[in-house]
Design an enzyme around this catalytic site. Structure first.
Site, PDB file in Angstrom:
ATOM      1  N   HIS A 115      -5.618   6.564  -3.576  1.00  0.00           N
ATOM      2  CA  HIS A 115      -6.485   6.257  -4.721  1.00  0.00           C
ATOM      3  C   HIS A 115      -5.989   6.863  -6.026  1.00  0.00           C
ATOM      4  O   HIS A 115      -6.328   6.378  -7.098  1.00  0.00           O
ATOM      5  CB  HIS A 115      -7.913   6.742  -4.431  1.00  0.00           C
ATOM      6  CG  HIS A 115      -8.026   8.237  -4.304  1.00  0.00           C
ATOM      7  ND1 HIS A 115      -7.808   8.898  -3.112  1.00  0.00           N
ATOM      8  CD2 HIS A 115      -8.323   9.204  -5.213  1.00  0.00           C
ATOM      9  CE1 HIS A 115      -7.968  10.201  -3.296  1.00  0.00           C
ATOM     10  NE2 HIS A 115      -8.282  10.411  -4.551  1.00  0.00           N
ATOM     11  N   HIS A 179     -10.708  21.120 -10.801  1.00  0.00           N
ATOM     12  CA  HIS A 179     -11.409  20.793  -9.560  1.00  0.00           C
ATOM     13  C   HIS A 179     -10.690  21.394  -8.361  1.00  0.00           C
ATOM     14  O   HIS A 179      -9.501  21.690  -8.415  1.00  0.00           O
ATOM     15  CB  HIS A 179     -11.584  19.284  -9.380  1.00  0.00           C
ATOM     16  CG  HIS A 179     -10.324  18.509  -9.095  1.00  0.00           C
ATOM     17  ND1 HIS A 179      -9.196  18.590  -9.854  1.00  0.00           N
ATOM     18  CD2 HIS A 179     -10.039  17.606  -8.116  1.00  0.00           C
ATOM     19  CE1 HIS A 179      -8.268  17.775  -9.380  1.00  0.00           C
ATOM     20  NE2 HIS A 179      -8.740  17.179  -8.318  1.00  0.00           N
TER      21      HIS A 179
END
EC number: 1.13.11.16
Length: 314
Positions: A115, A179
């Protein structure tokens, strides 16, 4: 010739654990605006810098950088699947040029991507197949990692090559910002996970892939409730980083070590090196200006979510 750039965070959690509709509409509007600017630019070639998440690259061979002379998206988390339209001869010429410039760029004629590559092509171009693409993997999770300086030099080398092509070139950077989702680490892996990280994870059974994806979804749901469950997002760092990019000061990042970046913003923040490579590449085309800056921390996607464009002025 002209060049355009767009850097965008990605997340496998889009559509699985979404923020409030107001935030989702805001993000979708930002992406739609970027898509319109890119369509107006009408790129003839895309150079896509993106990471992997142990879906295509493993510890059997883990290069810092790899150019896909052929590449296929696997369609994880419902992202687009299929072959990327890589112009083979152009990709080969790019690899030779980058190597001659002193950067050891690996090549793959059967690169498997996830992705991280598929989302920007879907969101910004409307699909995998719209424009010829040179897909460039930058290792963002598997230590030892490339540093900012070497990544910048990679971007500059690719930029110099593409600036000679007499084409409208679109540079895309995919990933970040701050993140740290639950990504396995070789040093902490049990025997089964170690085997997967050493290469058997490339062909996961569907049931195991579903379990893996569900673990990420569950981690996001817990993170929304309690942001102490994972490394916290760091909006201050994210905005400082975007400002450095906008001001053309990416060389200052050379002094930031990998260990420092992990501690400040999370172990998966190394994906921002795709942004550095993209900005380094467009800088070789001459003067440029940034536009379309957007940032919002989105716990549902376990990401400091950023979007930033730039265009050449010549």
């Amino acid at each position: 010739m002209h060049a355009y750039l767009h850097c965008l965070s990605h997340s496998p959690l889009v559509g699985y654990v979404d923020p409030a509709q107001e935030v989702l509409d805001e993000v979708n509007g930002v992406i739609a605006s970027a898509r319109e600017r890119i369509a107006a630019f009408s790129p003839e070639l895309v150079v896509l810098f993106a990471p992997d998440h142990y879906n295509g690259f493993f510890y059997d061979v883990m290069p810092p950088f790899c150019l896909g002379v052929g590449a296929t998206a696997i369609g994880d988390f419902g992202s687009a699947a299929g072959e990327l339209p890589v112009p083979v001869e152009l990709a080969e010429a790019c690899a030779h040029a980058v190597m001659k410039s002193g950067i050891d760029l690996a090549v793959s004629y059967c690169m498997q991507v996830d992705h991280g590559f598929a989302q920007p092509l879907e969101f910004l171009l409307g699909g995998l197949y719209k424009v010829p693409v040179l897909p460039v993997f930058i290792n963002g999770v598997a230590t030892p990692l490339p540093g900012f300086q070497r990544t910048r030099m990679l971007g500059e080398a690719i930029g110099r090559f593409t600036s000679t092509l007499n084409k409208r070139v679109l540079f895309l950077g995919s990933g970040g910002l701050s993140h740290q989702p639950p990504v396995p680490e070789l040093a902490k892996a049990d025997a089964h996970m170690r085997d997967r990280l050493l290469g058997s994870g490339k062909d996961l059974p569907a049931s195991e892939r579903e379990l893996r994806q569900q673990r990420v979804i569950s981690a996001a749901e817990k993170f929304v409730e309690d942001q102490r469950t994972l490394h916290p997002l760091n909006p201050i760092w994210d905005n400082q980083f975007m400002t450095l990019l906008e001001q053309g000061r990416i060389q200052e990042l050379d002094a930031v070590s990998n260990e420092e970046l992990s501690a400040i913003a999370g172990k998966s923040t190394h994906e921002i090196k795709t942004w550095v490579a993209a900005f380094a590449a467009i800088s070789t085309f001459g003067n440029w200006r940034s536009e379309g800056r957007y940032y919002r921390p989105i716990p549902e996607w376990i990401a400091g979510f950023g979007s930033l464009s730039a265009r050449t002025e010549n």
